[in-house]
Design a protein around this motif. Structure first.
Motif, PDB file in Angstrom:
ATOM      1  N   ILE A   1      14.260  -0.035  12.492  1.00  0.00           N
ATOM      2  CA  ILE A   1      15.033  -0.839  11.814  1.00  0.00           C
ATOM      3  C   ILE A   1      14.242  -1.012  10.416  1.00  0.00           C
ATOM      4  O   ILE A   1      12.889  -1.208  10.257  1.00  0.00           O
ATOM      5  CB  ILE A   1      14.708  -2.273  12.322  1.00  0.00           C
ATOM      6  CG1 ILE A   1      15.556  -2.230  13.632  1.00  0.00           C
ATOM      7  CG2 ILE A   1      15.591  -3.357  11.579  1.00  0.00           C
ATOM      8  CD1 ILE A   1      15.273  -3.574  14.591  1.00  0.00           C
ATOM      9  N   LEU A   2      14.901  -0.996   9.317  1.00  0.00           N
ATOM     10  CA  LEU A   2      14.279  -0.819   7.920  1.00  0.00           C
ATOM     11  C   LEU A   2      14.687  -2.191   7.092  1.00  0.00           C
ATOM     12  O   LEU A   2      15.757  -2.827   7.171  1.00  0.00           O
ATOM     13  CB  LEU A   2      14.902   0.050   7.023  1.00  0.00           C
ATOM     14  CG  LEU A   2      14.859   1.385   7.609  1.00  0.00           C
ATOM     15  CD1 LEU A   2      15.676   2.542   6.748  1.00  0.00           C
ATOM     16  CD2 LEU A   2      13.425   2.028   7.964  1.00  0.00           C
ATOM     17  N   GLY A   3      13.539  -3.136   7.093  1.00  0.00           N
ATOM     18  CA  GLY A   3      13.552  -4.426   6.653  1.00  0.00           C
ATOM     19  C   GLY A   3      13.780  -5.387   7.986  1.00  0.00           C
ATOM     20  O   GLY A   3      13.774  -5.083   8.944  1.00  0.00           O
ATOM     21  N   SER A   4      13.163  -6.742   7.458  1.00  0.00           N
ATOM     22  CA  SER A   4      13.109  -7.532   8.569  1.00  0.00           C
ATOM     23  C   SER A   4      13.732  -8.855   8.359  1.00  0.00           C
ATOM     24  O   SER A   4      13.084 -10.052   8.522  1.00  0.00           O
ATOM     25  CB  SER A   4      11.710  -7.613   8.875  1.00  0.00           C
ATOM     26  OG  SER A   4      10.901  -8.472   8.095  1.00  0.00           O
ATOM     27  N   GLY A   5      14.818  -8.932   7.776  1.00  0.00           N
ATOM     28  CA  GLY A   5      15.723 -10.101   7.451  1.00  0.00           C
ATOM     29  C   GLY A   5      15.848 -10.754   8.934  1.00  0.00           C
ATOM     30  O   GLY A   5      15.594 -10.627   9.990  1.00  0.00           O
ATOM     31  N   GLN A   6      16.943 -11.834   8.940  1.00  0.00           N
ATOM     32  CA  GLN A   6      17.181 -12.484  10.191  1.00  0.00           C
ATOM     33  C   GLN A   6      17.700 -11.787  11.171  1.00  0.00           C
ATOM     34  O   GLN A   6      17.652 -12.173  12.500  1.00  0.00           O
ATOM     35  CB  GLN A   6      18.201 -13.750   9.657  1.00  0.00           C
ATOM     36  CG  GLN A   6      17.534 -15.021   8.953  1.00  0.00           C
ATOM     37  CD  GLN A   6      16.309 -15.487   9.725  1.00  0.00           C
ATOM     38  OE1 GLN A   6      16.438 -16.296  10.725  1.00  0.00           O
ATOM     39  NE2 GLN A   6      15.035 -15.302   9.023  1.00  0.00           N
ATOM     40  N   ALA A   7      18.538 -10.605  11.047  1.00  0.00           N
ATOM     41  CA  ALA A   7      18.996  -9.929  12.228  1.00  0.00           C
ATOM     42  C   ALA A   7      17.702  -9.198  12.871  1.00  0.00           C
ATOM     43  O   ALA A   7      17.980  -8.702  14.043  1.00  0.00           O
ATOM     44  CB  ALA A   7      19.981  -9.159  11.628  1.00  0.00           C
ATOM     45  N   ALA A   8      16.828  -8.575  12.080  1.00  0.00           N
ATOM     46  CA  ALA A   8      15.953  -7.598  12.761  1.00  0.00           C
ATOM     47  C   ALA A   8      15.109  -7.936  13.696  1.00  0.00           C
ATOM     48  O   ALA A   8      15.100  -7.360  14.737  1.00  0.00           O
ATOM     49  CB  ALA A   8      15.247  -6.877  11.322  1.00  0.00           C
TER      50      ALA A   8
ATOM     51  N   VAL B   1      10.176  -1.381   9.996  1.00  0.00           N
ATOM     52  CA  VAL B   1       9.463  -0.906   8.648  1.00  0.00           C
ATOM     53  C   VAL B   1       9.723  -2.332   7.790  1.00  0.00           C
ATOM     54  O   VAL B   1      10.914  -2.475   7.424  1.00  0.00           O
ATOM     55  CB  VAL B   1       9.935   0.115   8.103  1.00  0.00           C
ATOM     56  CG1 VAL B   1       9.052   0.668   6.803  1.00  0.00           C
ATOM     57  CG2 VAL B   1       9.520   1.597   9.053  1.00  0.00           C
ATOM     58  N   GLU B   2       8.878  -2.898   7.232  1.00  0.00           N
ATOM     59  CA  GLU B   2       8.902  -4.005   6.198  1.00  0.00           C
ATOM     60  C   GLU B   2       7.852  -4.112   4.977  1.00  0.00           C
ATOM     61  O   GLU B   2       6.869  -3.679   4.864  1.00  0.00           O
ATOM     62  CB  GLU B   2       8.606  -5.479   6.993  1.00  0.00           C
ATOM     63  CG  GLU B   2       8.481  -6.300   6.226  1.00  0.00           C
ATOM     64  CD  GLU B   2       9.896  -6.883   5.058  1.00  0.00           C
ATOM     65  OE1 GLU B   2       9.650  -6.805   3.936  1.00  0.00           O
ATOM     66  OE2 GLU B   2      10.810  -6.465   5.772  1.00  0.00           O
ATOM     67  N   LYS B   3       8.938  -3.908   3.904  1.00  0.00           N
ATOM     68  CA  LYS B   3       7.885  -3.813   2.599  1.00  0.00           C
ATOM     69  C   LYS B   3       7.021  -4.748   2.207  1.00  0.00           C
ATOM     70  O   LYS B   3       6.039  -4.744   1.531  1.00  0.00           O
ATOM     71  CB  LYS B   3       8.953  -3.539   1.607  1.00  0.00           C
ATOM     72  CG  LYS B   3       8.445  -3.217   0.007  1.00  0.00           C
ATOM     73  CD  LYS B   3       9.424  -3.140  -0.777  1.00  0.00           C
ATOM     74  CE  LYS B   3       8.976  -2.781  -2.290  1.00  0.00           C
ATOM     75  NZ  LYS B   3       9.783  -2.642  -3.573  1.00  0.00           N
TER      76      LYS B   3
ATOM     77  N   GLN C   1       5.411  -1.384  10.699  1.00  0.00           N
ATOM     78  CA  GLN C   1       4.698  -0.798   9.918  1.00  0.00           C
ATOM     79  C   GLN C   1       4.975  -1.316   8.511  1.00  0.00           C
ATOM     80  O   GLN C   1       5.999  -1.655   8.205  1.00  0.00           O
ATOM     81  CB  GLN C   1       5.012   0.680   9.781  1.00  0.00           C
ATOM     82  CG  GLN C   1       4.853   1.444   8.761  1.00  0.00           C
ATOM     83  CD  GLN C   1       3.128   1.891   8.676  1.00  0.00           C
ATOM     84  OE1 GLN C   1       2.789   2.386   9.708  1.00  0.00           O
ATOM     85  NE2 GLN C   1       2.592   1.546   7.478  1.00  0.00           N
ATOM     86  N   TYR C   2       4.149  -1.853   7.698  1.00  0.00           N
ATOM     87  CA  TYR C   2       4.303  -2.456   6.649  1.00  0.00           C
ATOM     88  C   TYR C   2       4.191  -1.247   5.190  1.00  0.00           C
ATOM     89  O   TYR C   2       3.085  -0.823   5.216  1.00  0.00           O
ATOM     90  CB  TYR C   2       3.200  -3.361   6.041  1.00  0.00           C
ATOM     91  CG  TYR C   2       3.488  -4.656   6.806  1.00  0.00           C
ATOM     92  CD1 TYR C   2       4.314  -5.775   6.475  1.00  0.00           C
ATOM     93  CD2 TYR C   2       2.748  -4.946   7.841  1.00  0.00           C
ATOM     94  CE1 TYR C   2       4.544  -6.981   7.284  1.00  0.00           C
ATOM     95  CE2 TYR C   2       3.003  -5.836   8.890  1.00  0.00           C
ATOM     96  CZ  TYR C   2       3.846  -6.800   8.677  1.00  0.00           C
ATOM     97  OH  TYR C   2       3.939  -8.262   9.184  1.00  0.00           O
TER      98      TYR C   2
ATOM     99  N   ILE D   1      13.125   9.434   8.292  1.00  0.00           N
ATOM    100  CA  ILE D   1      12.520   8.746   7.184  1.00  0.00           C
ATOM    101  C   ILE D   1      11.032   8.987   6.936  1.00  0.00           C
ATOM    102  O   ILE D   1      10.557   9.463   7.757  1.00  0.00           O
ATOM    103  CB  ILE D   1      12.985   7.116   7.305  1.00  0.00           C
ATOM    104  CG1 ILE D   1      11.978   6.857   8.448  1.00  0.00           C
ATOM    105  CG2 ILE D   1      14.328   6.867   7.634  1.00  0.00           C
ATOM    106  CD1 ILE D   1      11.756   5.228   8.799  1.00  0.00           C
ATOM    107  N   VAL D   2      10.796   8.709   5.679  1.00  0.00           N
ATOM    108  CA  VAL D   2       9.386   8.636   5.297  1.00  0.00           C
ATOM    109  C   VAL D   2       8.869   7.346   4.911  1.00  0.00           C
ATOM    110  O   VAL D   2       9.674   6.801   4.120  1.00  0.00           O
ATOM    111  CB  VAL D   2       9.014   9.615   4.174  1.00  0.00           C
ATOM    112  CG1 VAL D   2       7.692   9.206   3.503  1.00  0.00           C
ATOM    113  CG2 VAL D   2       9.287  11.125   4.635  1.00  0.00           C
ATOM    114  N   VAL D   3       7.944   6.773   5.383  1.00  0.00           N
ATOM    115  CA  VAL D   3       7.306   5.355   5.127  1.00  0.00           C
ATOM    116  C   VAL D   3       6.191   5.649   4.346  1.00  0.00           C
ATOM    117  O   VAL D   3       5.080   6.100   4.566  1.00  0.00           O
ATOM    118  CB  VAL D   3       7.112   4.514   6.152  1.00  0.00           C
ATOM    119  CG1 VAL D   3       6.450   3.270   5.997  1.00  0.00           C
ATOM    120  CG2 VAL D   3       8.344   4.492   7.126  1.00  0.00           C
ATOM    121  N   THR D   4       5.916   5.011   3.099  1.00  0.00           N
ATOM    122  CA  THR D   4       4.794   4.910   2.009  1.00  0.00           C
ATOM    123  C   THR D   4       4.016   3.593   2.502  1.00  0.00           C
ATOM    124  O   THR D   4       4.430   2.446   2.258  1.00  0.00           O
ATOM    125  CB  THR D   4       5.038   4.869   0.861  1.00  0.00           C
ATOM    126  OG1 THR D   4       5.938   6.188   0.538  1.00  0.00           O
ATOM    127  CG2 THR D   4       3.824   4.863  -0.152  1.00  0.00           C
ATOM    128  N   ALA D   5       2.932   3.656   3.432  1.00  0.00           N
ATOM    129  CA  ALA D   5       2.096   2.650   3.644  1.00  0.00           C
ATOM    130  C   ALA D   5       1.781   1.749   2.616  1.00  0.00           C
ATOM    131  O   ALA D   5       1.118   2.286   1.510  1.00  0.00           O
ATOM    132  CB  ALA D   5       1.206   3.077   4.643  1.00  0.00           C
TER     133      ALA D   5
END
Length: 500
Positions: free
Chosen positions: A16-23, A42-44, A126-127, A138-142
């Motif tokens: 799940i990309l992002g952590s709004g109310q649905a995530a 994954v949350e920015k 993962q932040y 996907i690629v995640v930049t920590a």
């Protein structure tokens, strides 16, 4: 690319990309069904998205402070002896640092609760910032290290939300960001603006305008539209316009904004908004210590490289999807504001319910976004709650039906009179033959709560006559739903009388 970890991508069943109310609730549901470490969020920035961190929670916390100041200013109306000779909140009585501290504490508690629930349930978090490099890849930049890690998943859900739109006026880039604010940065102020220009007469702009006026700022609302809250019926928006005017909020509507300028003519740094009041009018300007730019939001898709994942965007950058929240990429779904449409927390949460049902209960009837109710409340004081159709588009939505409209001022509601909260009105749209309730608006004390009662009636298929004849406790705001229906008129008769 030097920071990329050279190893096989780590695979999750769900990402799940992002952590709004649905995530968070979806992550917990997926993890409960498929085991711990099956799901990655994954949350920015912060868990909880806009609502907890930048939207509902902090703004409504600050609005409560504004309400306290407003109640203080009216104390003599209720027979409370004045403590000084000033019939309003005294200059210097508002401590923005304390207001901010209270807000931050509540936000931190809400955020921490969400983080704890994810940890306990076994969801990996993962932040960092994610982007697609291929289908379901996907690629995640920590955030902490800047290192890039590659992930794959069976299914991916996008819940990255939106952010405030930036001013595109000439000169905006030269204005100090501490003076040119958005709906997030205005809540970081530790001092009260002496003079605030609010650009935008929508929900966000009006809420902040009233809040800061009540705390002691001089406030002017400016906008390109001739009216405030353009989606509402004209008599409702006009009523709220007059209410805000009585609180000494100024308006410059229907204008053409030209540019922003820095101004030091009065000895202290200020911002000048240069505009034309009409297409043929000359240039005018408004000076302010701060400007709030509240003209909308843009989707957080520009960093996703969505095309590499096979995900199509519309012309405004929102993610395209069908009524089941499927994107154009196989196995990729979207939730919340980033798909466009109604940008409300409760809609994002309903997206979670749709996906939870359809993915975890494949044999159950499929849920979709088609024909779902979209209630909303604007947290001005008094509140504006709405559900269903508006009068101005009822003929288009329900062609050929016999439409009746009822309207009643809040000053006819006993509970509103007793609490001296008589501002506003309520309004209902019904089918004159079937008695079906098609739409309802309440601009008044606890307007959102009264609207929710009518929504429940609509969900249950109750006729308006059943509310008219119900026994509600006295004295409550609910019993206004006994009396409203006595004012029903045919739509044409209502329109004609409204023009007189």
């Amino acid at each position: 690319m030097l920071n990329r970890l050279i190893m096989d991508p780590k695979h999750y069943k769900f990402i799940i990309l992002g952590s709004g109310q649905a995530a968070p609730p979806l992550a917990q549901a997926l993890t409960a069904a498929h085991g711990k470490q099956s799901t990655l969020i994954v949350e920015k920035a912060f868990i909880g998205g806009t609502c907890i961190n930048y939207g509902c929670t902090p703004t409504k916390t600050m609005i409560a402070s504004g309400r306290a100041a407003y109640t203080y200013s009216r104390r003599e109306e209720f027979g409370i002896r004045k403590f000084n000779s000033i019939p309003r909140v005294p200059d210097g009585a508002v401590d923005m640092a304390v207001i901010k501290e209270r807000m931050a504490k509540i936000v931190k508690n809400f955020r921490g609760s969400s983080e704890d629930k994810l940890k306990i349930s076994g969801v990996d978090v993962q932040y960092g910032e994610a982007r697609f490099i291929g289908p379901k890849n996907i690629v995640v930049t920590a955030n902490a290290t800047g290192r890039e890690t590659e992930y794959t998943a069976d299914q991916i859900f996008i819940n990255t939300g939106c952010r405030p739109a930036e001013s595109q006026l000439p000169g905006a880039s030269k204005i100090d960001p501490k003076r040119l604010l958005n709906s997030t940065t205005i809540m970081e102020l530790t001092e009260l603006p002496r003079k605030l220009i609010v650009v935008g007469a929508g929900y966000v702009g009006l809420e902040f305008a009233q809040l800061f006026k009540r705390l002691g700022s001089d406030v002017t609302i400016v906008g390109r539209s001739e009216t405030i809250l353009a989606r509402e019926d004209e008599n409702v928006s006009n009523e709220l316009f007059m209410m805000l005017g009585r609180e000494e909020i100024d308006f410059e509507l229907g204008i053409i904004m030209l540019r922003l300028e820095n101004d030091k003519s009065l000895g202290t740094p200020r911002v000048s908004l240069v505009y034309k009041p009409t297409p043929l009018g000359g240039h005018k300007s408004i000076l302010a210590t701060h400007i709030l730019w509240a003209t909308g939001r843009v989707p957080n898709t520009d960093m996703l490289d969505a095309a590499k994942g096979g995900i199509q965007l519309d012309e405004k950058g929102f993610i395209k999807c069908d009524e089941y929240l499927k994107t154009t990429a196989e196995g990729v779904y979207v939730m919340g504001d980033v798909k466009g449409g109604p940008a409300f927390t409760h809609i994002s949460y309903d997206d979670f319910r749709i996906l939870k049902n359809n993915i975890l209960s494949p044999d159950a009837p499929k849920l979709s976004t088609k024909n779902r109710m979209v209630p909303y409340t604007v947290y001005t004081d008094p509140q504006l709650g709405h559900i269903g159709v508006h009068e101005h588009d009822v003929r288009k939505t329900y062609p050929g039906r016999k439409i009746k409209v009822a309207q009643m001022p809040m000053k006819w509601v006993a509970r509103a009179i007793e609490t001296d909260e008589k501002r506003g009105l309520m309004k209902a749209i019904v089918d004159g033959d079937t008695e079906e309730i098609l739409g309802f608006t309440c601009l008044g004390i606890e307007g959102g709560e009264i609207m929710s009662m009518v929504q429940i009636a609509m969900m249950g298929g109750l006729k308006y006559s059943q509310l008219r004849d119900a026994t509600f406790a006295h004295p409550t705001l609910a019993e206004s739903l006994n009396n409203l229906w006595a004012h029903l008129e045919d739509l044409q008769e209502y329109e004609d009388s409204d023009k007189e």
